[in-house]
Scaffold this motif. Structure first.
Motif, PDB file in Angstrom:
ATOM      1  N   ARG A  29       0.890  82.807  57.551  1.00  0.00           N
ATOM      2  CA  ARG A  29       1.706  83.634  56.651  1.00  0.00           C
ATOM      3  C   ARG A  29       1.628  83.049  55.249  1.00  0.00           C
ATOM      4  O   ARG A  29       1.881  81.862  55.054  1.00  0.00           O
ATOM      5  CB  ARG A  29       3.157  83.691  57.125  1.00  0.00           C
ATOM      6  N   SER A  30       1.281  83.877  54.286  1.00  0.00           N
ATOM      7  CA  SER A  30       1.203  83.450  52.895  1.00  0.00           C
ATOM      8  C   SER A  30       2.240  84.201  52.068  1.00  0.00           C
ATOM      9  O   SER A  30       2.707  85.276  52.453  1.00  0.00           O
ATOM     10  CB  SER A  30      -0.200  83.699  52.332  1.00  0.00           C
ATOM     11  N   TRP A  31       2.547  83.645  50.882  1.00  0.00           N
ATOM     12  CA  TRP A  31       3.577  84.224  50.028  1.00  0.00           C
ATOM     13  C   TRP A  31       3.061  84.379  48.607  1.00  0.00           C
ATOM     14  O   TRP A  31       2.265  83.560  48.131  1.00  0.00           O
ATOM     15  CB  TRP A  31       4.825  83.333  50.013  1.00  0.00           C
ATOM     16  N   VAL A  32       3.528  85.433  47.925  1.00  0.00           N
ATOM     17  CA  VAL A  32       3.218  85.635  46.515  1.00  0.00           C
ATOM     18  C   VAL A  32       4.509  85.794  45.732  1.00  0.00           C
ATOM     19  O   VAL A  32       5.547  86.197  46.267  1.00  0.00           O
ATOM     20  CB  VAL A  32       2.317  86.865  46.294  1.00  0.00           C
ATOM     21  N   SER A  33       4.427  85.466  44.429  1.00  0.00           N
ATOM     22  CA  SER A  33       5.584  85.574  43.552  1.00  0.00           C
ATOM     23  C   SER A  33       5.097  85.832  42.133  1.00  0.00           C
ATOM     24  O   SER A  33       3.992  85.413  41.757  1.00  0.00           O
ATOM     25  CB  SER A  33       6.405  84.281  43.591  1.00  0.00           C
ATOM     26  N   GLY A  34       5.919  86.498  41.332  1.00  0.00           N
ATOM     27  CA  GLY A  34       5.583  86.725  39.935  1.00  0.00           C
ATOM     28  C   GLY A  34       5.509  85.447  39.135  1.00  0.00           C
ATOM     29  O   GLY A  34       4.953  85.432  38.034  1.00  0.00           O
ATOM     30  N   THR A  35       6.060  84.371  39.653  1.00  0.00           N
ATOM     31  CA  THR A  35       5.988  83.068  38.982  1.00  0.00           C
ATOM     32  C   THR A  35       5.067  82.103  39.729  1.00  0.00           C
ATOM     33  O   THR A  35       5.089  80.905  39.479  1.00  0.00           O
ATOM     34  CB  THR A  35       7.386  82.441  38.869  1.00  0.00           C
ATOM     35  N   GLY A  36       4.257  82.637  40.653  1.00  0.00           N
ATOM     36  CA  GLY A  36       3.377  81.786  41.454  1.00  0.00           C
ATOM     37  C   GLY A  36       2.107  81.394  40.720  1.00  0.00           C
ATOM     38  O   GLY A  36       1.904  81.706  39.546  1.00  0.00           O
ATOM     39  N   ASN A  37       1.228  80.727  41.455  1.00  0.00           N
ATOM     40  CA  ASN A  37      -0.041  80.255  40.915  1.00  0.00           C
ATOM     41  C   ASN A  37      -1.067  80.261  42.038  1.00  0.00           C
ATOM     42  O   ASN A  37      -0.820  79.696  43.105  1.00  0.00           O
ATOM     43  CB  ASN A  37       0.132  78.835  40.347  1.00  0.00           C
ATOM     44  N   ASP A  38      -2.216  80.888  41.813  1.00  0.00           N
ATOM     45  CA  ASP A  38      -3.222  81.000  42.869  1.00  0.00           C
ATOM     46  C   ASP A  38      -3.857  79.654  43.230  1.00  0.00           C
ATOM     47  O   ASP A  38      -4.574  79.563  44.228  1.00  0.00           O
ATOM     48  CB  ASP A  38      -4.307  82.000  42.465  1.00  0.00           C
ATOM     49  N   LEU A  67       7.908  87.309  47.582  1.00  0.00           N
ATOM     50  CA  LEU A  67       9.200  86.675  47.345  1.00  0.00           C
ATOM     51  C   LEU A  67      10.043  87.443  46.333  1.00  0.00           C
ATOM     52  O   LEU A  67      11.272  87.402  46.386  1.00  0.00           O
ATOM     53  CB  LEU A  67       8.999  85.239  46.849  1.00  0.00           C
ATOM     54  N   ASP A  68       9.387  88.127  45.389  1.00  0.00           N
ATOM     55  CA  ASP A  68      10.110  88.840  44.346  1.00  0.00           C
ATOM     56  C   ASP A  68       9.252  89.989  43.830  1.00  0.00           C
ATOM     57  O   ASP A  68       8.115  90.183  44.257  1.00  0.00           O
ATOM     58  CB  ASP A  68      10.513  87.893  43.211  1.00  0.00           C
ATOM     59  N   SER A  69       9.816  90.750  42.900  1.00  0.00           N
ATOM     60  CA  SER A  69       9.125  91.904  42.340  1.00  0.00           C
ATOM     61  C   SER A  69       8.162  91.460  41.252  1.00  0.00           C
ATOM     62  O   SER A  69       8.515  90.657  40.380  1.00  0.00           O
ATOM     63  CB  SER A  69      10.137  92.897  41.758  1.00  0.00           C
ATOM     64  N   ALA A  70       6.934  92.002  41.315  1.00  0.00           N
ATOM     65  CA  ALA A  70       5.917  91.668  40.306  1.00  0.00           C
ATOM     66  C   ALA A  70       4.719  92.574  40.506  1.00  0.00           C
ATOM     67  O   ALA A  70       4.667  93.375  41.443  1.00  0.00           O
ATOM     68  CB  ALA A  70       5.511  90.200  40.415  1.00  0.00           C
ATOM     69  N   ASP A  71       3.742  92.456  39.609  1.00  0.00           N
ATOM     70  CA  ASP A  71       2.464  93.136  39.742  1.00  0.00           C
ATOM     71  C   ASP A  71       1.483  92.137  40.332  1.00  0.00           C
ATOM     72  O   ASP A  71       1.184  91.100  39.721  1.00  0.00           O
ATOM     73  CB  ASP A  71       1.990  93.611  38.373  1.00  0.00           C
ATOM     74  N   VAL A  88      11.021  94.738  48.397  1.00  0.00           N
ATOM     75  CA  VAL A  88      10.683  94.175  47.095  1.00  0.00           C
ATOM     76  C   VAL A  88       9.783  95.173  46.370  1.00  0.00           C
ATOM     77  O   VAL A  88       8.923  95.793  46.986  1.00  0.00           O
ATOM     78  CB  VAL A  88       9.948  92.818  47.266  1.00  0.00           C
ATOM     79  N   GLU A  89       9.967  95.342  45.051  1.00  0.00           N
ATOM     80  CA  GLU A  89       9.101  96.243  44.306  1.00  0.00           C
ATOM     81  C   GLU A  89       7.798  95.516  43.993  1.00  0.00           C
ATOM     82  O   GLU A  89       7.680  94.787  43.004  1.00  0.00           O
ATOM     83  CB  GLU A  89       9.770  96.708  43.019  1.00  0.00           C
ATOM     84  N   ALA A  90       6.821  95.704  44.866  1.00  0.00           N
ATOM     85  CA  ALA A  90       5.554  94.992  44.764  1.00  0.00           C
ATOM     86  C   ALA A  90       4.483  95.943  44.251  1.00  0.00           C
ATOM     87  O   ALA A  90       3.981  96.795  44.989  1.00  0.00           O
ATOM     88  CB  ALA A  90       5.152  94.425  46.116  1.00  0.00           C
ATOM     89  N   ALA A  91       4.131  95.818  42.971  1.00  0.00           N
ATOM     90  CA  ALA A  91       3.129  96.681  42.377  1.00  0.00           C
ATOM     91  C   ALA A  91       1.732  96.156  42.691  1.00  0.00           C
ATOM     92  O   ALA A  91       1.488  94.952  42.709  1.00  0.00           O
ATOM     93  CB  ALA A  91       3.332  96.754  40.872  1.00  0.00           C
ATOM     94  N   VAL A  92       0.800  97.098  42.948  1.00  0.00           N
ATOM     95  CA  VAL A  92      -0.594  96.742  43.196  1.00  0.00           C
ATOM     96  C   VAL A  92      -1.456  97.831  42.570  1.00  0.00           C
ATOM     97  O   VAL A  92      -1.138  99.016  42.658  1.00  0.00           O
ATOM     98  CB  VAL A  92      -0.871  96.584  44.709  1.00  0.00           C
TER      99      VAL A  92
END
Length: 296
Positions: A29-38, A67-71, A88-92
């Motif tokens: 399981r992986s996670w993404v966030s608008g304040t994350g880093n690849d 984790l949160d809303s972001a593009d 979560v409002e997850a834009a893609v």
């Protein structure tokens, strides 16, 4: 002598793990966030920034969550995975599926936005099945033919879409909400439940032209195609093209500005309708070029 042998064995093991080409651990399981880093491991405490970054670190059959809303950008999917951002409002911007023959991909709770620039939202080329649930597709009109969902597999495959809205997709002359197309000799299955196609060019479109020996089995249930600029629901093929067998039940096709609410076009097209509301279209229902439309 025995101690020396044990020490050498331990040193060898350490060297194996230290080699530059050693495989990196992947996430279930992986996670993404608008304040994350690849560059991070995509864990809950160290999330990635994009779906593409998270996919690269997720095992086949694993899951990516938000984790949160972001593009979260665009992602090319080459193996089985679930992307679930429910709540979560997850834009893609776009998802391209080109996976293995047995791979199943699930997209859930995503906000697809083409911003009038991108041609297609979710594109499926290879894999066993694509599941799309609780998603929104809008503004995919950056090409002469743009679709929110373009399901055009290169082999037999299945599409399942539920609780999804598609709006303002397609150009002024082509494209639309959903395209289902089969290749020569393949069987394509598509099932739509509680799907709304509003203000697109085409609503639902099954296309079998030029695909000899192929079959498109399509079911639309509890769904709406309304306010589109061309046909609300259309199955179209040619002589020698794919056979299209479509069932529409408990659904509505209304106020489409041109064409038909429902039309069966081509000698290999059969559309069966029941419990439908068809009103406010330029033409209600129709057949052309040997198509068959049956109502019960």
């Amino acid at each position: 002598m025995r101690r020396t042998a044990l020490w050498l064995a331990a040193l060898g093991a350490v060297l194996v793990f230290a080699l530059p080409g050693a495989a990196e651990a992947q996430n279930t399981r992986s996670w993404v966030s608008g304040t994350g880093n690849d560059a991070q491991p995509c864990s809950r405490t160290q999330p990635c920034l994009t779906f593409g970054g998270a996919f690269a670190k997720t095992n086949a059959g694993g899951e990516i969550n938000c984790l949160d809303s972001a593009d979260f950008g665009v992602v090319s999917i080459t193996r089985a995975v679930t992307i679930d951002c429910t709540g979560v409002e997850a834009a893609v911007e776009g998802v391209n599926v080109n996976a293995g023959a047995t791979d199943v991909v699930t997209l859930r709770g995503l906000d697809f936005d083409g911003q009038g620039i991108s041609a297609n939202g979710a594109v499926f080329l290879n894999g066993a099945a694509l599941h799309i649930e609780n998603c929104v597709f809008r503004d995919y009109n950056g090409a002469s033919e743009g679709f929110g969902i373009a399901f055009t597999p290169n082999a037999s495959a299945e599409l399942f879409v539920s609780d999804t809205v598609l709006t303002h997709n397609g150009s002024a002359f082509d494209g639309g909400a959903i395209l289902v197309r089969a290749q020569v000799g393949d069987v394509t299955k598509a099932v739509f439940n509680r799907v709304d196609a509003q203000d697109n060019f085409f609503g639902f479109k099954a296309q079998g032209t030029g695909s000899s020996g192929a079959v498109i089995n399509m079911t639309i249930r509890d769904s709406v195609s309304a306010g589109n600029r061309s046909n609300g629901i259309v199955g179209t093929t040619s002589a020698g093209g794919a056979a299209i067998v479509m069932m529409i039940d408990r659904s509505t096709s209304s106020h489409n500005a041109a064409g038909f609410g429902v039309i069966a076009d081509g000698p290999e097209t059969t559309i069966r309708i029941g419990n439908m509301s068809i009103a406010g279209n330029i033409n209600g229902v129709g057949v052309s070029n040997g198509g068959v439309l049956q109502s019960y």
